[in-house]
Design an enzyme around this catalytic site. Structure first.
Site, short mmCIF file in Angstrom:
data_model
loop_
_atom_site.label_atom_id
_atom_site.label_comp_id
_atom_site.label_asym_id
_atom_site.label_seq_id
_atom_site.Cartn_x
_atom_site.Cartn_y
_atom_site.Cartn_z
N LYS A 52 37.68 16.66 52.92
CA LYS A 52 36.22 16.71 53.14
C LYS A 52 35.50 17.03 51.82
CE LYS A 52 36.96 17.97 57.95
NZ LYS A 52 37.05 19.00 58.99
N GLN A 96 36.77 25.42 59.75
CA GLN A 96 37.91 24.58 60.12
C GLN A 96 38.72 25.25 61.23
OE1 GLN A 96 38.33 21.48 59.00
NE2 GLN A 96 40.20 21.12 60.14
N ASP A 119 29.42 19.94 62.41
CA ASP A 119 30.56 19.53 63.24
C ASP A 119 30.10 19.16 64.65
OD1 ASP A 119 33.18 19.33 62.33
OD2 ASP A 119 33.48 21.50 62.25
N1 GUN Z 1 40.16 20.82 63.41
C1 GUN Z 1 40.55 19.57 63.77
N2 GUN Z 1 39.51 18.72 63.69
C2 GUN Z 1 38.45 19.44 63.27
C3 GUN Z 1 37.10 19.11 62.97
O1 GUN Z 1 36.64 17.97 63.13
N3 GUN Z 1 36.32 20.15 62.55
C4 GUN Z 1 36.79 21.42 62.41
N4 GUN Z 1 35.94 22.36 62.01
N5 GUN Z 1 38.04 21.76 62.68
C5 GUN Z 1 38.86 20.77 63.10
#
Ligand code: GUN
Length: 293
Positions: A52, A96, A119
């Site tokens: 990211k 995350q 998110d």
């Molecule tokens: N863990 C797995 N996929 C995601 C996501 O799209 N965002 C976040 N914050 N954690 C994740």
């Protein structure tokens, strides 16, 4: 069979975002900034977050990575969330997941300012999505809708079967595709671990979305001839052809299904790169105050 090339579509979106960023800076607007909180050192989480951050850099967005130890207390993590809520330089941020067991993920998600929740996990954004109001769409479902649109895959009136009901993918994509929107108007069945006669249901799918997190779960006998197959799974398994090595596979038996489907997403290189683009597009919306003026 046509391959749905998520990497190529993500590259197209990156190019258009670079142009949009140039226009923003020409108008003396701030460069969009995404922050990410990473707790502990789960290798998959580290890889996702690094990806990211790397994508932000490639496009020219600012990014801020907040790394915290796995034994951080819930109270201290909540303080970090509050710091980012109040940091005027940060347009949007993510925490995350998964978090260590001693931390309540719901509490942390609820602490994120919905205006910065790129998110789309906060119940305010989730609820707004369910009612068709402006919101940050969760990144993976958003990415899937972008892929379907890019490949001109009709959803209106189609039977979509989603396998898996997570808060992050299965539940939101089932809601999104059933809404009266451009990529929507579908008849959606949400199947899960307690569904009876799963084969009978998946065989009815014009579009089958696998998001159950079990390697190779969807087999050829579960797929209708000509179906569109979207594989959301990212599972690391032993590589039988390379002893001691691992490889990524999806929730779909790709080789078994590829010649039966009309379109199929590979793993890696299908939905994964589009999840990152969903997040980046939300960050741009946050910087432009498009959702919450
Ligand atoms: N863990 C797995 N996929 C995601 C996501 O799209 N965002 C976040 N914050 N954690 C994740």
């Amino acid at each position: 069979m046509k391959l749905i090339d998520g990497r190529a579509v993500a590259e197209e979106i990156k190019s258009s975002l670079k142009i949009e960023l140039f226009e923003l800076t020409q108008n003396n607007q701030r460069i969009p900034t995404l922050a990410a909180i990473l707790v502990g050192d789960n290798p998959a989480s580290k890889a996702y977050v690094n990806n990211k951050v790397k994508t932000c850099k490639e496009i020219g967005f600012n990014s801020l990575l907040v790394k915290l130890p796995s034994d951080i207390s819930e109270a201290d993590l909540l303080k970090e969330v509050e710091r980012l809520n109040n940091n005027a330089e940060v347009d949007g941020f993510i925490v995350q997941l998964p978090l260590p067991k001693h931390i309540d993920e719901v509490k942390v998600t609820l602490a994120i300012d919905p205006k910065k929740d790129v998110d789309g996990f906060h119940p305010i954004n989730f609820g707004r999505m369910a009612q068709g109001l402006p919101c940050y769409l969760p990144a993976t479902p958003y990415g899937i809708t972008l892929l379907l649109k890019r490949y001109n895959i009709e959803t209106a009136g189609k039977h979509v079967v989603v396998v898996g009901r997570s808060n992050i993918v299965g539940t939101p994509i089932s809601i999104l595709l059933s809404r009266k929107t451009e990529v929507g108007d579908a008849t959606v069945t949400l199947a899960h671990s307690r569904t009876k006669n799963l084969h009978e249901i998946t065989l009815q799918a014009d579009i089958l979305i696998a998001a159950i997190g079990i390697p190779g779960f969807i087999t050829e006998d579960m797929v209708k001839e000509g179906a569109v197959v979207v594989d959301v799974g990212i599972n690391r398994v032993e590589d039988d052809e390379n002893t001691g090595k691992s490889k990524l596979v999806g929730d779909v038996d790709f080789d078994g299904i590829k010649n039966k489907s009309s379109y199929i997403t590979p793993v890696p290189g299908g939905v994964g790169p589009m999840t990152v683009m969903g997040l980046i597009m939300n960050t741009l919306k946050a910087a432009k105050k498009e959702i919450y003026p």
